[in-house]
Motif scaffolding. Structure first.
Motif, short mmCIF file in Angstrom:
data_model
loop_
_atom_site.label_atom_id
_atom_site.label_comp_id
_atom_site.label_asym_id
_atom_site.label_seq_id
_atom_site.Cartn_x
_atom_site.Cartn_y
_atom_site.Cartn_z
N ALA A 191 0.76 -1.07 0.04
CA ALA A 191 0.06 0.16 0.05
C ALA A 191 0.72 1.19 0.03
O ALA A 191 0.48 2.32 -0.38
CB ALA A 191 -0.95 0.04 1.20
N ARG A 192 2.19 1.34 0.65
CA ARG A 192 3.00 2.26 0.54
C ARG A 192 3.72 2.26 -0.67
O ARG A 192 4.83 3.03 -0.86
CB ARG A 192 3.84 2.30 1.80
CG ARG A 192 3.07 2.37 2.93
CD ARG A 192 2.51 3.69 3.48
NE ARG A 192 1.86 3.91 4.58
CZ ARG A 192 1.19 4.98 4.96
NH1 ARG A 192 1.54 5.92 4.41
NH2 ARG A 192 0.76 4.85 6.40
N ASP A 193 3.65 1.54 -1.82
CA ASP A 193 4.56 1.25 -2.94
C ASP A 193 5.81 1.00 -2.67
O ASP A 193 6.75 1.42 -3.00
CB ASP A 193 4.56 2.73 -3.75
CG ASP A 193 4.84 2.39 -5.13
OD1 ASP A 193 4.78 1.41 -5.52
OD2 ASP A 193 5.19 3.49 -5.77
N VAL A 194 6.07 0.13 -1.56
CA VAL A 194 7.05 -0.50 -1.09
C VAL A 194 7.33 -1.75 -1.58
O VAL A 194 6.35 -2.61 -1.64
CB VAL A 194 7.47 -0.23 0.44
CG1 VAL A 194 8.84 -0.84 1.09
CG2 VAL A 194 7.76 1.20 0.85
N ARG A 195 8.60 -2.35 -1.72
CA ARG A 195 8.74 -3.79 -2.16
C ARG A 195 9.43 -4.62 -1.42
O ARG A 195 10.41 -4.10 -0.31
CB ARG A 195 9.34 -3.85 -3.60
CG ARG A 195 8.53 -3.23 -4.69
CD ARG A 195 7.12 -4.12 -4.97
NE ARG A 195 6.02 -3.40 -5.81
CZ ARG A 195 5.04 -2.79 -5.37
NH1 ARG A 195 4.90 -2.57 -4.04
NH2 ARG A 195 4.17 -2.19 -6.11
N ILE A 196 9.47 -5.84 -1.41
CA ILE A 196 10.22 -6.60 -0.36
C ILE A 196 11.44 -7.33 -1.25
O ILE A 196 11.39 -7.61 -2.20
CB ILE A 196 9.49 -7.62 0.24
CG1 ILE A 196 8.17 -7.31 1.01
CG2 ILE A 196 10.33 -8.81 0.96
CD1 ILE A 196 7.17 -8.41 1.44
N LEU A 197 12.60 -7.43 -0.37
CA LEU A 197 13.70 -8.26 -0.71
C LEU A 197 13.51 -9.36 0.17
O LEU A 197 13.86 -9.31 1.34
CB LEU A 197 15.14 -7.41 -0.69
CG LEU A 197 15.30 -6.07 -1.44
CD1 LEU A 197 16.57 -5.66 -1.21
CD2 LEU A 197 15.17 -6.65 -2.87
N ALA A 198 13.25 -10.67 -0.53
CA ALA A 198 13.15 -11.66 0.10
C ALA A 198 14.19 -12.37 0.30
O ALA A 198 15.06 -13.08 -0.49
CB ALA A 198 12.14 -12.78 -0.62
N ARG A 199 15.06 -12.60 1.45
CA ARG A 199 16.16 -13.20 1.85
C ARG A 199 15.89 -14.41 2.37
O ARG A 199 14.80 -14.72 2.72
CB ARG A 199 17.11 -12.51 2.81
CG ARG A 199 16.56 -12.22 4.15
CD ARG A 199 17.44 -11.44 5.10
NE ARG A 199 16.83 -11.21 6.33
CZ ARG A 199 17.15 -12.03 7.42
NH1 ARG A 199 17.41 -13.54 7.28
NH2 ARG A 199 16.62 -11.81 8.58
N GLY A 200 16.70 -15.41 2.43
CA GLY A 200 16.60 -16.67 2.96
C GLY A 200 15.56 -17.72 2.30
O GLY A 200 14.79 -18.19 2.86
N PRO A 201 15.48 -17.49 0.96
CA PRO A 201 14.20 -18.36 0.09
C PRO A 201 14.20 -19.71 0.26
O PRO A 201 13.19 -20.51 0.35
CB PRO A 201 14.45 -17.71 -1.28
CG PRO A 201 15.78 -17.61 -1.43
CD PRO A 201 16.17 -16.84 -0.10
N VAL A 202 15.45 -20.38 0.48
CA VAL A 202 15.52 -21.76 0.43
C VAL A 202 15.86 -22.12 2.17
O VAL A 202 16.16 -23.32 2.40
CB VAL A 202 16.59 -22.37 -0.01
CG1 VAL A 202 16.33 -22.16 -1.74
CG2 VAL A 202 18.14 -22.07 -0.04
#
Length: 297
Positions: A191-202
């Motif tokens: 909603a804030r037009d922010v995005r996620i950097l997804a670490r540790g995907p595995v």
């Protein structure tokens, strides 16, 4: 390999799969092989921090891009807030304006560049003088030393403050099928037009086809509210390759990039192979528990 890209509000263009550099070998030829493989595979975001090996990780990355001349073809992100000392294991949390303004100079020097694409606060507490921290990042952005900033945190109360009172582009969080706690924040973040950097995907190798070897080595006490037996049962019931499933799941979220670490070329190519099988919708989310952050709410 063809990699899709996602763009944040400040114009940062992230490859959907990126390289977390924390566990790169300190042996330069080994690290160079990993970095070259990433570059050849169209990975365009490289994630480091000043704390990683007390600056040596940044120095290694800087050497690599100085040698190959591709600095302006990629994005480099680093992190700040942990004050470390040569000859001592002591690390102090320091999100002050003064520390940030000084640390960015050191990071730029080690990386051999005159700007960072992304600079992130490497943690954060509700007791911090957050206005001072935000002011420092805004100054660096105005001065052109950084293109954008963000925060790496798993504290909802801290994340919400930065969403409300700063101009962050990204929030970095551990995020995968097992650790799906960020789901409780995804709507607010988007909603804030922010995005996620997804670490540790595995999840330290647990969401790979080697999970039966990883379980007794790294998760003999279980994980979250899973017992070892339940983890084994749950993972064995996933029909699609585990790494593909977790990537498909993440790419349905408001994610800018999946930041997958690698300490060997084999680990990196395994992540690349999984990404090449991504179809953006086939995953086994319903087989996994829904969990929430329980602290720092």
């Amino acid at each position: 390999m063809h990699v899709n890209h996602r763009t944040t509000k400040s114009g940062l263009k992230f490859s959907e799969l990126s390289l977390g550099c924390m566990n790169l070998p300190l042996d330069y030829p080994e690290a160079k092989n990993i970095l070259s493989t990433a570059l050849d595979s169209e990975i365009s975001y490289f994630d480091t921090a000043d704390l990683y090996n007390k600056g040596e990780n940044e120095t290694l990355l800087g050497r690599f891009f100085k040698e190959n001349g591709h600095r302006h073809d990629v994005m480099i992100g680093s992190k700040v807030g942990n004050e470390f000392f040569r000859g001592s294991d002591e690390v102090r949390w320091n999100p002050s304006r003064e520390h940030i303004m000084e640390s960015v100079k050191d990071s730029l020097q080690r990386l051999g560049t005159d700007y960072l694409d992304l600079y992130m606060l490497h943690g954060g507490m509700i007791e911090d003088n957050k206005e001072e921290t935000i002011e420092a990042f805004n100054i660096l952005k105005r001065e052109g030393l950084i293109r954008a900033y963000g925060i790496s945190s798993i504290r909802p109360n801290v994340i919400r403050f930065y969403l409300d009172y700063s101009d962050i582009d990204v929030v970095m969080m551990q995020f995968n099928l097992l650790d799906n706690r960020p789901e409780m924040l995804t709507e607010e973040i988007a909603a804030r037009d922010v995005r996620i950097l997804a670490r540790g995907p595995v999840m330290k190798g647990l969401l790979t086809e080697q999970y039966q070897d990883v379980l007794p080595k790294k998760f003999k006490e279980g994980l979250f509210d899973y017992s070892v037996e339940e983890l084994n049962t749950t993972l064995s019931q996933v029909q699609e390759p585990l790494t593909v499933s977790t990537m498909n799941y993440l790419l349905e979220q408001p994610v800018a990039s999946i930041v997958a670490g690698a300490s060997s070329v084999e680990q990196l190519t395994s992540n690349i192979d999984a990404y090449q099988q991504v179809d953006y919708h086939t995953h086994s989310r319903d087989r996994f528990h829904s969990i929430n952050y329980e602290d720092h709410l």
